[in-house]
Design a protein around this motif. Sequence first.
Motif, PDB file in Angstrom:
ATOM      1  N   GLU A   1       0.829  -1.207   0.000  1.00 29.18           N
ATOM      2  CA  GLU A   1       0.000   0.000   0.000  1.00 29.18           C
ATOM      3  C   GLU A   1       0.867   1.262   0.000  1.00 29.18           C
ATOM      4  OE1 GLU A   1      -3.038   0.033  -0.664  1.00 29.18           O
ATOM      5  OE2 GLU A   1      -3.541  -2.078  -0.348  1.00 29.18           O
ATOM      6  N   PHE A   2       1.959   1.228   0.755  1.00 29.33           N
ATOM      7  CA  PHE A   2       2.813   2.421   0.832  1.00 29.33           C
ATOM      8  C   PHE A   2       3.624   2.641  -0.439  1.00 29.33           C
ATOM      9  CE2 PHE A   2       2.325   2.603   5.557  1.00 29.33           C
ATOM     10  CZ  PHE A   2       2.033   3.955   5.640  1.00 29.33           C
ATOM     11  N   SER A   3       3.828   1.576  -1.228  1.00 30.15           N
ATOM     12  CA  SER A   3       4.648   1.759  -2.421  1.00 30.15           C
ATOM     13  C   SER A   3       3.798   1.851  -3.682  1.00 30.15           C
ATOM     14  CB  SER A   3       5.650   0.607  -2.544  1.00 30.15           C
ATOM     15  OG  SER A   3       4.967  -0.610  -2.603  1.00 30.15           O
ATOM     16  N   ARG A   4       2.501   2.070  -3.503  1.00 27.44           N
ATOM     17  CA  ARG A   4       1.578   2.031  -4.633  1.00 27.44           C
ATOM     18  C   ARG A   4       1.857   3.135  -5.662  1.00 27.44           C
ATOM     19  NH1 ARG A   4      -2.584  -1.190  -5.413  1.00 27.44           N
ATOM     20  NH2 ARG A   4      -2.759  -2.014  -3.326  1.00 27.44           N
ATOM     21  N   HIS A   5       2.029   4.375  -5.222  1.00 28.07           N
ATOM     22  CA  HIS A   5       2.376   5.467  -6.154  1.00 28.07           C
ATOM     23  C   HIS A   5       3.100   6.580  -5.402  1.00 28.07           C
ATOM     24  CE1 HIS A   5      -1.183   7.292  -4.480  1.00 28.07           C
ATOM     25  NE2 HIS A   5      -1.937   6.313  -4.939  1.00 28.07           N
TER      26      HIS A   5
ATOM     27  N   ALA B   1       3.921   9.422   1.768  1.00 25.21           N
ATOM     28  CA  ALA B   1       3.311   9.111   3.067  1.00 25.21           C
ATOM     29  C   ALA B   1       4.185   8.131   3.845  1.00 25.21           C
ATOM     30  CB  ALA B   1       1.916   8.526   2.856  1.00 25.21           C
ATOM     31  N   ALA B   2       4.790   7.216   3.106  1.00 24.39           N
ATOM     32  CA  ALA B   2       5.651   6.231   3.762  1.00 24.39           C
ATOM     33  C   ALA B   2       6.834   6.909   4.443  1.00 24.39           C
ATOM     34  CB  ALA B   2       6.142   5.211   2.741  1.00 24.39           C
ATOM     35  N   ILE B   3       7.360   7.939   3.785  1.00 21.49           N
ATOM     36  CA  ILE B   3       8.495   8.666   4.379  1.00 21.49           C
ATOM     37  C   ILE B   3       8.054   9.319   5.699  1.00 21.49           C
ATOM     38  CG2 ILE B   3      10.070  10.613   4.056  1.00 21.49           C
ATOM     39  CD1 ILE B   3       9.953   9.876   0.999  1.00 21.49           C
TER      40      ILE B   3
END
Lengths: 350, 350
Positions: B250-254, B260-262
Motif C-alpha cells: 500500500e505504501f509503495s503504490r504510487h 506518506a511512507a516517508i
Amino acid sequence: MITLAVDCMGGDHGPRVTLAACRQFLDHHPDARLLLVGLADSLQSFSHDRAAIVPATEVVAMDDPVEVALRKKKDSSMRVAIQQVKDGAASAAVSAGNTGALMAIARYLLKTLDGIDRPAIATQMPNATGGATTVLDLGANVDCSAEHLLQFAVMGSALVSVLQEGGEPTVGLLNIGEEVIKGSEVIKKAGELLRSAANSGDLNFYGNVEGNDIFKGTVDIVVCDGFVGNVALKASEGVASMIIGALKTEFSRHIFTKMAAIVAYPILKALMKRMDYRRYNGAALLGLRGLVFKSHGSADAMAFEQALNRAYDAARNNLLDRVRTRIAHAAPLLAPADAQPQPGVAATAQ
Amino acid sequence: MITLAVDCMGGDHGPRVTLAACRQFLDHHPDARLLLVGLADSLQSFSHDRAAIVPATEVVAMDDPVEVALRKKKDSSMRVAIQQVKDGAASAAVSAGNTGALMAIARYLLKTLDGIDRPAIATQMPNATGGATTVLDLGANVDCSAEHLLQFAVMGSALVSVLQEGGEPTVGLLNIGEEVIKGSEVIKKAGELLRSAANSGDLNFYGNVEGNDIFKGTVDIVVCDGFVGNVALKASEGVASMIIGALKTEFSRHIFTKMAAIVAYPILKALMKRMDYRRYNGAALLGLRGLVFKSHGSADAMAFEQALNRAYDAARNNLLDRVRTRIAHAAPLLAPADAQPQPGVAATAQ
C-alpha cells in the motif's frame, strides 16, 4: 427466485443489524426472497414485498448450552429458520447465533448426508494473494479421524468450486514443519487417504501445508481438525488485532505521529479493507441435508449481508447437490469413520 | 563465570552470523565464556580471551533426517556442543540447527529429567501488553496426553519464573471457544490435572485460554500439544507477514503513498521493532538433564545473540535446578503418561 430463511434474532446485535442487512441484501438481489424468522414484535417494523415474517416465540442466547437450545427452546428463531430449509420453504438458513447450538439443531433437524459422519464448519480467511483460503473444520469437531479429514476435503472442494471461479480447487493438509516431519498418526493416515482421493479424481490434493500457508494462499482449501482450525483462526485474529492496535498506538503517540497518521490515512484504510474479516463473513455448515450458514456473532450489517450473499451463492449454484455428488463419487474411500470395524471391511477407523 | 557451548555451524548462515553474535555477546557479558564448536577451518579467524574453539568434523544439515544426524554424524558440531553440557564443560548449549536433530541428540545425550516423559520446546511470542507470552510445546510432541500437558505447564512455570520478573507466572490451557465448550478428551483431563496442580501449589493455573489470548497476553504461559502449538505459531507468523507485506504494498503504490511512507517511517519502524520476532529468539528445550537453547534457523547476528542471552540467563539462574525441584514437587500428579500403569509404581518415565 432464491429463498433464504434468516434467524433475525441471532448474534450480538439482533434485529437492529440483521434487518438492516436483509434490506441491503434484498436491494442487491432482485431474484431473492427472505423469510425473516424471529419474535413478531421485533420484526413487525420491517416491510418488503420480497420478505415474509415467520414468527418464533423463543430466542437462543449466545451463552445457552447446546442442550438448552436443542431441547428446551423448540420454537426458537434459530430452529424455525432451519425448519424452513427442512420443509423446503427456503433453500438455505443463515444465523449469527451460538455456533454450537446452530450446529446441533441443524444436525438434529436436517441430518447428515450419506457418507458423512460429522458436519464441518468452513470459513474463508484473507490471504496474501488478495484472495481467500477456505479452512475447515473450524471447531465443530475435535478428535477427528483420518476419514473425517478426507470428508472435509471433499466437502470443502465442493464448496470452493461453487463459490470461487477457476479450476478444481487445491487442497492442503495442515501439518507441522518439514523439520519435524512426523505429524500425528491421524495426519499421516489422512495424507494417504487424500492421495488416494486425488488418484481417483475426487480432489486436487497439493500435499501437506503449514500454518503460514493459510495466509500465503498456497492452496485454496486447508483441511484440519476442528481444534487445530479453531486455534489457528483465533491466533490469527489475535495477531492481526495486536498489529492493528500497535499501529494505532504508534500513530497516536504525539503530535508528529498524529500528523503522520493523517498523511498515511488512505494507506491504512486500504490496509484495513484488505484485512477486513467482515468481507469473508459467512461460514458454511457442510455435510448436512440442507444449507446452513453461520455469521460471526459480532457481525455488523455489512458483514451479515456477506453471510446472506454466501448463502445465496451456495443455493443458486446448488451447493447441496454438488456436495452430495462428490461425496457419492468418493464413497469407496469414505468408510464409516464413526462405525465399529467389521470383519471383511477394508477401511474403518477410530 | 558462565560458560556456554555454541554450535557455530548451525542455521542458514553458519559462522558468519554465529561468530558475529558470539563477539557481541562476549562484549556484553564480561562474566561469560564461550566454547565455539565447529569445523576448525571455519572458526580459526575468531579470537577472544574468553572464547575457546572446540573442533568438530561434521555438520548437521538443515534438511538432514533425524536418524542421519543422530546415528551417522557422531562428530557433528551440534552433538559436540551438547556433549560439552553433558561433560559439565558448559552450562548450556545453543544451536540454530535443525530442530528435530537438536531435540533427538539432546535427548539421546542428556536424557530426560525424572518425572518427564517428553522434553518440550518453549518459545516466547510478543503480546499486546508489550511483553511476551511463553508457549509450549512448539512441535516436539504430537499426540500429547493430559499428563504431558501438565509436565509442560510445570516446566514452563520454572522457565518463566527464571527469565521474567514478577510473581508466580500464570498458566493457561489452550482450548477452543467458549461456545463449543467441549474440547477434546485429553484437554478436559489436562484441565483437571492443572487444577489439581494449582491446588497443591505447583503452578498458578488461570484456566482455559483461546488462540487470541496468546497475543492478548492474558496469561504468562500457554500450554498446548506440539501440533497445535506449531500451527498456531506458524499461522501467526503468516498473518504478521501478510499484514507487513500489505503495508509495504500500500505504501509503495504510487508517488503520494511513497511520500506518506516517508512521513510514516518512524512509526512503521517502531511498529516493526515491537513485532520483531528476533527479540524473542531462543527457544528452550525443557525437561532434559542439561540446558539447550534453539535459535531460529534464519536468525541474524542480533537474533542469535538473543538466543545466547537467553541461555546465559537460564544458566545463571539455575533453570535446571528449578525445573528439577518443581518437577519433584509435582511428582504425585505426574503419573507415567507413556508407560503402562503398574501397581505400586508412582512415577516413572519413558
